[in-house]
Design a protein around this motif. Structure first.
Motif: not given
Length: 499
Positions: A140-145, A86-87, A214-220
């Protein structure tokens, strides 16, 4: 393992701040000397305009980090991948929006500074600096997270420190060689972009189970909009001064602001070196509901931090004007000697850093929605006061606007975190702040009234800085030990156990 990661984060963050501070002192002087104050002001103001574009992130980073604490503690790979997927999607969308806004700035900024910098030069400079920001959203964003949530900021910090050092070396040699300004900035951007390949390689090697498909979890990460409001407020408070000064005062005024901000930003980074490394650790304690351990760790952290803050800003307040006089001795196109600006920067620096400990646990707990109205009010106070005061007092007026907003928000964060996150009285924090404030006054008194600092070069300044730093450190340490011996023993015991 938590403590080990915290130590790595602290060391890596310290290395990054030292490298950033050294490069931050060297590069502006080079740009001013070889290209002029207008060019230095242009680079500083473009970076602040580009910083506004970080709003397109929409709070995804902060919300994702907070959401990952629990599944990482439980080692729930499915939930981790769902959040990261999702990120990744949100970051990609943010990247496209970033491009659109970058085009608008490219069209607007050259017109804004047309009387001081050539149109084509400022236009191309916006594009070059802006392209460096694209890498954050698309790559880079998702790796930084992931690394931040897993308490591995040290990986990013070491990579960033290396890139910053290489960047500075490249700029130094290119400027000395008489290279065109735009080619110098292009080389700097390319080095900055190269970080992606190293970070991606590390994540692929150490997180083989992680996937962004994967299937994204936007609610998280539904909390991202509240985090986004905090992000807007932060951008306004920290980045609006240079934008306002660019519009109302001109690029030479921006260059003066940038030089003073360079010093205080370096001091703030050094003092705040603990926070980036410890946020994920506090987040893990909160997710695991280890409340008593959280309270104990936070109190020890605050005790050390406020002592370090008093030491750093006492030394800075005494040494800032002698340093500026030496630093700007060869700058002939603008007057950089402004004690009023130095005093206001000192007040802002202290007020901003006083809230670092409570803000660290606030973000670790993910309390974005609960505090969004306070963040909005802070930004409104800052922007309104700055726009009014700049009409009368220029750069000084903009800084007074910042003082107004910090006076409100710093106290609010201290009270909120004590009540709702740490769950203890704020009087302990306020007492430690007041003790260190009084100790700072005692330490500074001899140099203010009887022993004025006079320096003719960097060597003189360095001798004064070393001697004074040791003296102030002794006063602050002894004062804290004598006024709260039990806390000193508890904190020293924790430090020894870490070592």
């Amino acid at each position: 393992m938590r403590t080990e990661k915290a130590i790595y984060n602290l060391i890596a963050n310290l290395v990054l701040q030292i490298v950033t501070a050294i490069c931050g002192f060297i590069l502006p002087a080079l740009f001013i000397r070889y290209y002029g104050s207008e060019v230095n002001g242009m680079i500083g103001s473009i970076k602040q305009f580009i910083a506004y574009l970080s709003l397109v992130e929409g709070g995804v980073g902060a919300a994702s980090v907070a959401a990952l604490y629990s599944p990482l503690v439980k080692q729930n790979s499915k939930a981790i991948n769902a959040i990261l997927s999702a990120t990744h999607i949100f970051y990609k969308k943010s990247g496209y929006i970033f491009v659109a806004f970058l085009i608008l700035i490219t069209a607007f900024y050259p017109w804004l500074v047309r009387n001081e910098i050539g149109f084509s030069t400022s236009l191309v400079m916006v594009v070059i600096i802006g392209c460096g920001g694209l890498i954050e959203y698309f790559f880079i964003g998702q790796y930084r997270v992931l690394l931040t949530a897993d308490q591995k900021n040290y990986v990013i910090s070491f990579i960033q420190a290396t890139a910053t050092a290489l960047n500075a070396l490249a700029i130094f040699f290119l400027i000395i060689a008489g290279t065109n300004l735009l080619l110098v900035q292009t080389a700097a951007t390319l080095i900055y972009v190269s970080r992606f390949f190293v970070i991606r390689y590390y994540v692929k090697a150490h997180y083989p189970h992680v996937t962004f498909k994967s299937e994204p979890d936007f609610t998280a990460i539904a909390n991202r909009w509240s985090a986004f409001i905090h992000q807007i407020a932060t951008i306004i408070v920290f980045n609006s001064p240079i934008v306002i000064i660019t519009i109302f005062c001109g690029l030479k005024a921006v260059s003066i602001y940038v030089v003073y901000n360079m010093v205080f930003a370096a001091v703030g980074m050094m003092v705040g070196v603990f926070s980036n490394g410890l946020r994920a650790g506090f987040g893990e304690l909160i997710a695991a509901q280890e409340h008593e351990l959280l309270k104990s760790a936070y109190t020890n952290y605050e005790y050390i931090y406020y002592g370090a803050l008093a030491w750093a800003y006492t030394c800075t307040g005494l040494l800032i004007m002698p340093f500026i006089k030496v630093y700007s001795a060869n700058f002939t196109d603008a007057n950089y000697i402004h004690p009023d600006i130095a005093i206001l920067f000192l007040i802002i620096g202290v007020a901003n850093n006083l809230r670092i400990p409570p803000n660290t646990v606030l973000f670790a707990a993910g309390h974005f929605r609960e505090t969004q109205r306070q963040a909005i009010l802070e930004a409104a106070i800052n922007l309104t006061a700055s726009l009014i005061f700049v009409q009368f007092w220029g750069v000084t007026g903009v800084l007074l606007g910042s003082v107004c907003s910090y006076a409100y928000r710093t106290l609010d964060i201290i009270l909120y975190s004590a009540k709702y996150i740490i769950r203890q009285s704020p009087l302990g924090s306020i007492k430690r702040i007041m003790i260190n404030f009084l100790l700072a006054l005692v330490a500074a008194a001899p140099f203010v009234f009887w022993l004025p600092i006079e320096t003719a070069n960097y060597r003189d300044w360095l001798i004064w800085a070393i001697g004074m730093s040791i003296y102030v450190l002794v006063v602050i340490m002894l004062g804290n030990i004598l006024t709260d011996l039990a806390m000193f023993k508890a904190t020293w015991s924790r430090v020894k156990s870490i070592i």
